[in-house]
Structure formats: C-alpha cells, structure tokens
Design a protein around this motif. Structure first.
Motif, PDB file in Angstrom:
ATOM      1  N   TYR A  15       0.840  -1.200   0.000  1.00 17.37           N
ATOM      2  CA  TYR A  15       0.000   0.000   0.000  1.00 17.37           C
ATOM      3  C   TYR A  15       0.874   1.249   0.000  1.00 17.37           C
ATOM      4  O   TYR A  15       0.680   2.144  -0.823  1.00 17.37           O
ATOM      5  CB  TYR A  15      -0.929  -0.004   1.223  1.00 17.37           C
ATOM      6  CG  TYR A  15      -1.718   1.276   1.347  1.00 17.37           C
ATOM      7  CD1 TYR A  15      -2.866   1.470   0.602  1.00 17.37           C
ATOM      8  CD2 TYR A  15      -1.297   2.313   2.179  1.00 17.37           C
ATOM      9  CE1 TYR A  15      -3.584   2.658   0.684  1.00 17.37           C
ATOM     10  CE2 TYR A  15      -2.008   3.498   2.259  1.00 17.37           C
ATOM     11  CZ  TYR A  15      -3.147   3.668   1.512  1.00 17.37           C
ATOM     12  OH  TYR A  15      -3.837   4.854   1.582  1.00 17.37           O
ATOM     13  N   TYR A  45      -4.161   3.300   4.949  1.00 21.76           N
ATOM     14  CA  TYR A  45      -4.320   1.851   4.853  1.00 21.76           C
ATOM     15  C   TYR A  45      -5.533   1.408   5.667  1.00 21.76           C
ATOM     16  O   TYR A  45      -6.355   0.623   5.190  1.00 21.76           O
ATOM     17  CB  TYR A  45      -3.041   1.155   5.347  1.00 21.76           C
ATOM     18  CG  TYR A  45      -3.099  -0.346   5.264  1.00 21.76           C
ATOM     19  CD1 TYR A  45      -2.931  -0.996   4.048  1.00 21.76           C
ATOM     20  CD2 TYR A  45      -3.303  -1.117   6.404  1.00 21.76           C
ATOM     21  CE1 TYR A  45      -2.971  -2.378   3.961  1.00 21.76           C
ATOM     22  CE2 TYR A  45      -3.351  -2.501   6.325  1.00 21.76           C
ATOM     23  CZ  TYR A  45      -3.185  -3.124   5.101  1.00 21.76           C
ATOM     24  OH  TYR A  45      -3.227  -4.490   5.027  1.00 21.76           O
ATOM     25  N   GLU A 105       0.718  -3.849   3.866  1.00 24.19           N
ATOM     26  CA  GLU A 105       0.725  -2.405   4.110  1.00 24.19           C
ATOM     27  C   GLU A 105       2.039  -1.755   3.722  1.00 24.19           C
ATOM     28  O   GLU A 105       2.066  -0.701   3.100  1.00 24.19           O
ATOM     29  CB  GLU A 105       0.430  -2.122   5.582  1.00 24.19           C
ATOM     30  CG  GLU A 105       0.404  -0.651   5.914  1.00 24.19           C
ATOM     31  CD  GLU A 105       0.038  -0.371   7.354  1.00 24.19           C
ATOM     32  OE1 GLU A 105      -0.095   0.823   7.695  1.00 24.19           O
ATOM     33  OE2 GLU A 105      -0.118  -1.308   8.154  1.00 24.19           O
TER      34      GLU A 105
END
Length: 140
Positions: A15, A45, A105
């Motif tokens: 992300y 996120y 993430e």
C-alpha cells in the motif's frame, strides 16, 4: 541487509509504496478523510481496510470479492474513476497483485499466497481403481 529476491518469488506490492500513489493520483479527490464519497476514504491503509458505507471494498487474497478492483478494472459499474477513462492497465495490474498478495501495508508486511478460486473444481472421469470402499464390518 535485505535478503535477495529469488526470480520465482513475486515482487511485493505494498500500500505505502505502490497503491497509495495510485489512489493519490486517481481517487483521493473524492475518497479522502474530508470527503468520503459513499463513506469511503482511501488515503490511509486503515481506511481502505475499513471500507465504505457499503462495507468492505477489498478482501485480502480474494480478487473476486474485491469490489474496488472490479470498479477500477471497469468490470462492474459504476466505473471508477467516474466520467474518466480507466486507470492505466499497469496500475490496475498492481492493484490486482496487491489484493492477491493479501494487501501488505508496507515493506515489513508479509505477502500471502493467493487463495484458490472458489470456482475452481477438479473433475475426474471414470471409476477409481481398486475395490469400492466398504465398511469395516463388511470386509471380515
């Protein structure tokens, strides 16, 4: 020191490094903390994981259940971004891989193997070899 990536290992899409820049360029004018169209913010996120007023928009490792992908890939309506051409295919492909990898993430997050499609079905033809299975009480 980072462990070198083997050629057969997929590149980790995160992300922070890959997806947030796509959202920043194409999505955040409508889906940010201050202006959540459909209750959806994509600027953090946690906000992506939380989803919008319709619930989750992405499912880790499950592309078929990830509405965000379907909308950005123009597979479902309303196409995103609205009233514009589709996001360039390489960016849509990054989003696809990110979801399939379990939506890591950042660089410290682990990736997961893609889930088998729920539509996958193995069909064999013919009879299995050997005697049919019988209850233990009948084989004596």
């Amino acid at each position: 020191m980072a462990t070198p990536r083997r050629d057969d290992e997929p590149k980790k899409i995160t992300y922070d490094d890959h997806i947030k820049p796509i959202f920043r360029e194409h999505c955040l004018s409508c889906h940010n903390a201050n202006d959540k169209k459909s209750g959806l913010a994509l600027d953090t996120y946690q906000a992506v994981i939380t989803g919008g007023s319709g619930g989750e928009v992405v499912a880790a490792g499950d592309l078929d259940s990830s509405r965000l992908y379907a909308l950005t890939a123009h597979r479902e309506r309303p196409f995103m971004p609205p009233n514009q051409d589709m996001i360039p295919q390489p960016k849509v492909d990054l989003l696809k891989v990110w979801i399939e990898q379990g939506m890591p993430e950042n660089s410290g997050s682990a990736i997961q193997k893609p889930k088998a499609s729920s539509m996958a079905l193995t069909v064999t033809q013919g009879r299995p070899e050997g005697a049919p299975p019988m209850p233990v009480s009948m084989t004596r």
